[in-house]
Design an enzyme around this catalytic site. Structure first.
Site, short mmCIF file in Angstrom:
data_model
loop_
_atom_site.label_atom_id
_atom_site.label_comp_id
_atom_site.label_asym_id
_atom_site.label_seq_id
_atom_site.Cartn_x
_atom_site.Cartn_y
_atom_site.Cartn_z
N SER A 102 0.64 -1.32 0.11
CA SER A 102 -0.03 0.07 0.18
C SER A 102 0.73 1.23 0.08
CB SER A 102 -0.88 -0.04 1.15
OG SER A 102 -1.88 1.08 1.14
N ASP A 239 -8.61 -4.33 -6.53
CA ASP A 239 -8.36 -3.40 -5.32
C ASP A 239 -8.86 -1.95 -6.00
OD1 ASP A 239 -7.00 -1.66 -3.69
OD2 ASP A 239 -4.92 -2.56 -4.41
N HIS A 268 -6.50 -5.80 -2.51
CA HIS A 268 -5.17 -5.00 -1.98
C HIS A 268 -4.27 -5.58 -1.27
CE1 HIS A 268 -3.75 -0.92 -1.14
NE2 HIS A 268 -3.91 -1.14 0.22
#
Length: 288
Positions: A102, A239, A268
């Site tokens: 991330s 995602d 994700h």
């Protein structure tokens, strides 16, 4: 530093300004430094991967207990990057691969630009080119135009509970938000990520600054021409938290050596959602 046995994690902490940065070391093999939370991230990587890599999970200041009051100067991006180097020295790491998931993908990439002599490979997982208004607008448009009504309904129900979560635990606002955003985060929209976040410390001001300002304004092109090591970009098809995969097309030519892999049954967090394929992809990349 506390070593329990050869089969259990080695854990400890490092004092860095007003924060105590935790770390957790597991496995054996190729050294891999995972930036983020030393509590959350060990839960997302497979047991099997630990047979081939020595995983060094380290906190940054967003996930570290604070023993004193801190200011904006204590949570700057430069300080966060300095902490990675401080932790590297503390752990005695010489040359290693670095992974960021991330927004931590930016931490991994920028650290490699500053300390290329230490880094053999860079892995960015579930990272967009930035969190700029333009990129996040494209993420929102993809959600509106491509997502089934059933997934949208799950998100709507979850977000209706967010206000009560924050009122009950305002100090965990960032954590509560990510849990409630599950339909945007996971291939299986009803997946409950709350157990992954159990006992994870969160410092809201750090996340507000990094995600709300630094990663909004970041230009990852700066310094890419000096990046000699290979970079792996791992993205999930489902995602919806970050900019769409095609936004990376404008940046590909700026990387001297970039490998992009799409995980079709992931959101994700492909290292957890498709762990077998992720492990094979990662190990093949590290063997280069």
């Amino acid at each position: 530093m506390t070593a329990t046995s050869s089969f259990l994690p080695e854990t400890g902490s490092l004092r860095a300004g007003p924060f105590d940065l935790g770390y957790c070391i597991e496995g054996s093999g190729t050294p891999l430094l995972v930036v983020g939370s030393a509590v959350y991230y060990p839960r997302t990587f497979s047991r099997r991967l630990r047979q081939r890599t020595k995983l060094h999970f380290i906190d940054h200041r967003g996930f570290a207990p604070a023993h004193a009051a801190y200011t904006r100067d204590d949570i700057s991006f430069d300080v966060v990057l300095d902490d990675v180097e401080r932790m590297r020295r503390h752990l005695g790491l010489d040359r290693f691969a670095i992974l960021g998931h991330s927004g931590h993908g930016y931490v991994a990439l920028e650290y490699a630009k500053r300390h290329p002599q230490n880094v053999s490979h860079v892995i960015m997982v579930g990272t967009g080119p930035s969190h700029s208004v333009d990129h996040m607008t494209l993420a929102d448009r993809r959600w509106e135009e491509m997502v089934a009504p059933e997934r949208k309904a799950i998100l709507e129900r979850a977000m209706a509970e967010l206000g009560a979560d924050i009122a009950a635990r305002p100090e965990e606002r960032f954590k509560s938000l990510l849990i409630r955003l599950g339909a945007k985060s996971w291939h299986l929209p009803a997946f409950d990520p709350a157990p992954l976040w159990r006992d994870v410390t969160v410092n809201n001001p750090v996340f507000d600054h990094l995600w709300g300002e630094v990663f909004r304004d970041i230009d990852i092109r700066n310094g890419l021409d000096r990046l000699a090591m290979p970079v792996l970009l791992a993205l999930g098809q489902c995602d919806y938290l970050v900019a769409p995969a095609e936004t990376w097309d404008a940046y590909r030519r700026d990387f001297p050596d970039l490998t992009v892999r799409m995980f079709e049954k992931s959101g994700h967090t492909p290292q957890l959602e498709e762990s077998d394929l992720f492990d094979k992809t990662l190990l093949a990349f590290l063997a280069r």
